[in-house]
Design an enzyme around this catalytic site. Sequence first.
Site, mmCIF file in Angstrom:
data_model
loop_
_atom_site.group_PDB
_atom_site.id
_atom_site.type_symbol
_atom_site.label_atom_id
_atom_site.label_comp_id
_atom_site.label_asym_id
_atom_site.label_seq_id
_atom_site.Cartn_x
_atom_site.Cartn_y
_atom_site.Cartn_z
ATOM 1 N N ASP A 183 39.258 36.510 32.201
ATOM 2 C CA ASP A 183 38.361 36.949 33.277
ATOM 3 C C ASP A 183 38.054 38.428 33.079
ATOM 4 O O ASP A 183 38.920 39.270 33.273
ATOM 5 C CB ASP A 183 39.062 36.711 34.625
ATOM 6 C CG ASP A 183 38.149 37.000 35.805
ATOM 7 O OD1 ASP A 183 36.990 37.423 35.573
ATOM 8 O OD2 ASP A 183 38.595 36.797 36.945
ATOM 9 N N HIS A 185 36.121 40.154 34.949
ATOM 10 C CA HIS A 185 36.310 40.674 36.309
ATOM 11 C C HIS A 185 35.525 41.952 36.570
ATOM 12 O O HIS A 185 35.957 42.823 37.337
ATOM 13 C CB HIS A 185 37.810 40.920 36.551
ATOM 14 C CG HIS A 185 38.233 40.666 37.976
ATOM 15 N ND1 HIS A 185 38.268 41.659 38.924
ATOM 16 C CD2 HIS A 185 38.625 39.541 38.598
ATOM 17 C CE1 HIS A 185 38.677 41.152 40.069
ATOM 18 N NE2 HIS A 185 38.886 39.864 39.900
ATOM 19 N N GLU A 209 35.255 34.606 31.619
ATOM 20 C CA GLU A 209 34.766 34.489 33.001
ATOM 21 C C GLU A 209 34.088 35.782 33.437
ATOM 22 O O GLU A 209 34.575 36.871 33.138
ATOM 23 C CB GLU A 209 35.967 34.198 33.908
ATOM 24 C CG GLU A 209 35.658 34.271 35.383
ATOM 25 C CD GLU A 209 36.848 33.809 36.221
ATOM 26 O OE1 GLU A 209 37.581 32.913 35.751
ATOM 27 O OE2 GLU A 209 37.040 34.336 37.325
ATOM 28 N N HIS A 285 36.433 28.527 41.648
ATOM 29 C CA HIS A 285 37.213 29.728 41.959
ATOM 30 C C HIS A 285 38.027 29.452 43.214
ATOM 31 O O HIS A 285 37.538 28.792 44.130
ATOM 32 C CB HIS A 285 36.195 30.844 42.224
ATOM 33 C CG HIS A 285 36.733 32.179 42.595
ATOM 34 N ND1 HIS A 285 36.649 32.679 43.880
ATOM 35 C CD2 HIS A 285 37.303 33.156 41.860
ATOM 36 C CE1 HIS A 285 37.157 33.908 43.899
ATOM 37 N NE2 HIS A 285 37.561 34.220 42.692
#
Length: 378
Positions: A183, A185, A209, A285
């Site tokens: 991720d 992020h 991700e 998620h």
Amino acid sequence: MRITDYELFEVAPRWQILQLITSDGSVGWGEVYAKWHYAGETPVTASGAAVDQLLHKYVLGEDPREIERRWEAMYRSSFYRGGAVHMSAIAGIDEALWDLKGKQYGAPIYELLGGAARDRVRLYHHASAEAAQTALDDGFSAIKMSPDRMLERIASPDEVERFAQRVAETREIVGDDVDIGIDFHGRVAPPMVKRVAAALEPYSPMFIEEPVTPEYEGVFPDLAASTTIPIATGERLHTRFAFKRYFEAGGIDVAQPDVSHAGGITETKRIGDMASTHGVALAPHCPIGPIAFAASVQVMAVAPSALIQEQTLYRDDGWKQYLTDAAPLEHSNGYVALPDGPGLGVDVDEAAVREAHGVDLEYQRPIYEYADGGIGDG
Ligand SMILES: [Mg+2]
């Protein structure tokens, strides 16, 4: 039957649990993703205020069986619509309406959505190198990790290598039959994303991700063309209309709507169906509480292209205090079985939720800064 009352509980660490009550005494539960975090003296969130407004205007006094009609009323009658706060509030209300419907018919929600497409739902656990072995010992066959910190807008070769090295160490520990999601992020800026993806190629991640934040959706097709790693995104997309743009433009392989962000079970099922028509897998998620997780499992039970479900429950036992029986949500070897109880398949311990209301709430997002003091995402 009419919806007559509700209560919204704010419980630790940062979960909003909604109870809807009907004229015949039935109770349905949902979880609202907290938006705009706890500030000031009292625990008031923007999504909590939105829940109050939506319920008073479009839901109280109405028939809980007409979920689609209530959903359309909450969505379309809100002229400025579709954002994080609005859709999180709709989500929690929608989950509670589905819970009521399941209890009314004595069936799990997935039975009312068409019936199960699988026996169990695969889960991943958040773990980087240090915690990977524990995750494997607990039976998980998939983990997800993130960069430790935000990379500079154009990161040095050393910065990129440090991150790739952490992924390499994790791959070394877990071996090749465990999946590793990565991720970004928001910690990698658009100018760097292809180079970082290239550095991770040798470790065959399950997916990258949110390679960039949703403001930069135009980056996705280019990135996807430059890498063999599947690209995932969607936790900050809140409607099927937002996902539609990504599906049509190409460049994503895994859709990650959050059931408690994206309009609840009703809208997330639609997103999952759309994903499958575009050959996109579904991996919702869910970093919040047990009601949101239970709602996710109901959607994954019927999703045509279900891949894997996020959860952060199993880091500790905190979530169990809010249920009378945690068993339906316990995992076995990294899978959760489809619950066979009615509605969401879990019984909320109302007394425990009531007692926890407003106590020990936390969660404030920090500000992330580049080396020069400029503000980034993290
Ligand atoms: Mg994420």
